[in-house]
Design an enzyme around this catalytic site. Structure first.
Site, PDB file in Angstrom:
ATOM      1  N   TYR A 173     105.312 -60.005  41.451  1.00  0.00           N
ATOM      2  CA  TYR A 173     106.493 -60.447  42.965  1.00  0.00           C
ATOM      3  C   TYR A 173     107.939 -61.165  42.652  1.00  0.00           C
ATOM      4  CZ  TYR A 173     101.212 -59.147  44.465  1.00  0.00           C
ATOM      5  OH  TYR A 173     100.540 -58.815  44.759  1.00  0.00           O
ATOM      6  N   LEU A 206      96.793 -53.025  55.494  1.00  0.00           N
ATOM      7  CA  LEU A 206      97.177 -52.149  56.546  1.00  0.00           C
ATOM      8  C   LEU A 206      97.506 -50.797  55.742  1.00  0.00           C
ATOM      9  CD1 LEU A 206      99.613 -54.565  58.628  1.00  0.00           C
ATOM     10  CD2 LEU A 206      96.997 -53.858  58.563  1.00  0.00           C
ATOM     11  N   LYS A 225     101.146 -57.241  55.623  1.00  0.00           N
ATOM     12  CA  LYS A 225     102.687 -58.219  55.026  1.00  0.00           C
ATOM     13  C   LYS A 225     103.192 -57.115  56.193  1.00  0.00           C
ATOM     14  CE  LYS A 225     104.888 -55.839  52.185  1.00  0.00           C
ATOM     15  NZ  LYS A 225     105.660 -55.594  51.428  1.00  0.00           N
ATOM     16  N   SER A 226     104.626 -58.055  55.961  1.00  0.00           N
ATOM     17  CA  SER A 226     105.546 -57.208  56.933  1.00  0.00           C
ATOM     18  C   SER A 226     106.111 -58.159  56.809  1.00  0.00           C
ATOM     19  CB  SER A 226     104.957 -57.795  58.625  1.00  0.00           C
ATOM     20  OG  SER A 226     106.107 -56.552  59.130  1.00  0.00           O
ATOM     21  N   VAL A 227     107.733 -57.547  56.964  1.00  0.00           N
ATOM     22  CA  VAL A 227     109.331 -58.115  57.477  1.00  0.00           C
ATOM     23  C   VAL A 227     109.493 -58.249  58.066  1.00  0.00           C
ATOM     24  CG1 VAL A 227     109.101 -58.461  54.052  1.00  0.00           C
ATOM     25  CG2 VAL A 227     110.397 -56.760  56.231  1.00  0.00           C
ATOM     26  N   ARG A 264     105.790 -57.723  64.268  1.00  0.00           N
ATOM     27  CA  ARG A 264     104.555 -56.590  63.161  1.00  0.00           C
ATOM     28  C   ARG A 264     103.967 -58.204  62.534  1.00  0.00           C
ATOM     29  NH1 ARG A 264     107.361 -52.135  61.159  1.00  0.00           N
ATOM     30  NH2 ARG A 264     107.179 -50.424  63.366  1.00  0.00           N
ATOM     31  N   ASN A 310      99.912 -58.784  63.493  1.00  0.00           N
ATOM     32  CA  ASN A 310      99.213 -58.536  62.684  1.00  0.00           C
ATOM     33  C   ASN A 310      97.770 -60.307  62.354  1.00  0.00           C
ATOM     34  OD1 ASN A 310     100.175 -56.751  61.660  1.00  0.00           O
ATOM     35  ND2 ASN A 310     101.352 -57.558  59.899  1.00  0.00           N
TER      36      ASN A 310
END
Length: 282
Positions: free
Chosen positions: A54, A198, A238-240, A244, A248
């Site tokens: 990553y 998701l 995951k989210s940026v 959110r 989550n």
């Protein structure tokens, strides 16, 4: 499921504890990883899932150090990439991940995928066991291993190689349930982690999700995270986006009924990510 919170944990076969929800940083750009991971920790997440491939291990770990939380409160995962399979390459990759994190130890190290053939897989495991014995890693696991790869590794461990498979991480959601693999793992008390829970936001308008969302007053994303939890898995949303990241995590104040869960039992196999489980034939 009664009484679970974002800080609740399951016990691993290694004796350590893993939080029931993790914060994923797959495809999160390095220049935003530290900020969003710090936000997740501020909101109550205590589990961060990164990987060497990553290219954001350093930034994920920097957020952990800056959070003000005691190191023992946070569970940090990384992975040996497919390009580093085999004893010598894996040993170097592990050293690099430990150094990049600079957290004293890595809580969980996974083999990211089963590519490379039997010798490479087992050599990679040997490197992980050595790192665990040296105190650099606390728990070991695999990701994207098909049942034949799991059985191969199980036989190697039973032959005296050492270590324990404590976690199996896979793309899992209603459109890619992997029930056979989950059953194999659960029979051995191995924790099942669900990445892309998701479905990378590709299924949010599905009628079945919309119906459950309306019924429970929750977003489709929250329904999917809750589905993972009620299956006994550890989801890694995951989210940026700050809102959110919070959304989550707000999945502990409702429950899906047996009927709701049954409605998400779909006759479909449609992964949205790579699929080494099917693609790796040797």
């Amino acid at each position: 499921m009664a009484g679970l919170t974002l800080q609740s944990t399951y016990k691993l076969l290694s004796g350590f504890e893993i939080p029931v929800v993790g914060f994923g940083v797959y495809q999160t750009p390095a220049d935003v990883t530290e900020r969003v991971t710090l936000k997740a920790l501020e909101l109550g997440y205590r589990h961060v899932d990164s990987a060497k491939v990553y290219r954001n291990e350093k930034e994920s770990a920097a957020a952990i150090r800056k959070s003000g939380l005691d190191r023992s409160q946070i569970f940090y995962t990384s992975k040996v990439p497919s390009s580093c399979m085999g004893y010598e390459k894996a040993k170097q990759a592990i050293e690099e991940s430990v150094a990049a994190a600079d957290l004293g130890y890595i809580d969980l190290m996974l083999i990211h995928a089963p590519y490379g053939g039997k010798e490479a897989r087992l050599g990679t495991w040997r490197a992980l066991v050595e790192a665990q014995k040296a105190g650099k890693i606390r728990s070991l696991g695999v990701s994207n291993f098909a049942i034949q790869h799991l059985e191969e590794l199980e036989a190697y461990i039973q032959s005296g190689a050492g270590g324990q498979i404590t976690v199996g991480q896979y793309e899992i959601h209603p459109w890619c349930p992997r029930e056979d693999i989950a059953e194999w793992l659960k029979k051995r008390n191995i924790i099942v982690e669900a990445y892309s829970p998701l479905v990378q936001a590709t299924r949010m308008k599905e009628p079945v999700l919309q119906k459950l969302s309306e019924k429970h007053g929750k977003t489709p994303a929250q329904i999917l995270v809750r589905w993972s939890l009620q299956k006994g898995y550890v989801p890694l949303p995951k989210s940026v986006t700050d809102s959110r990241i919070l959304e989550n995590s707000q999945v502990f104040d409702f429950a899906l009924s047996e009927e709701d869960m049954a409605s998400l039992k779909l006759n479909e196999y449609a992964p949205v990510c790579w699929d080494p489980v099917r693609d790796c034939k040797i």
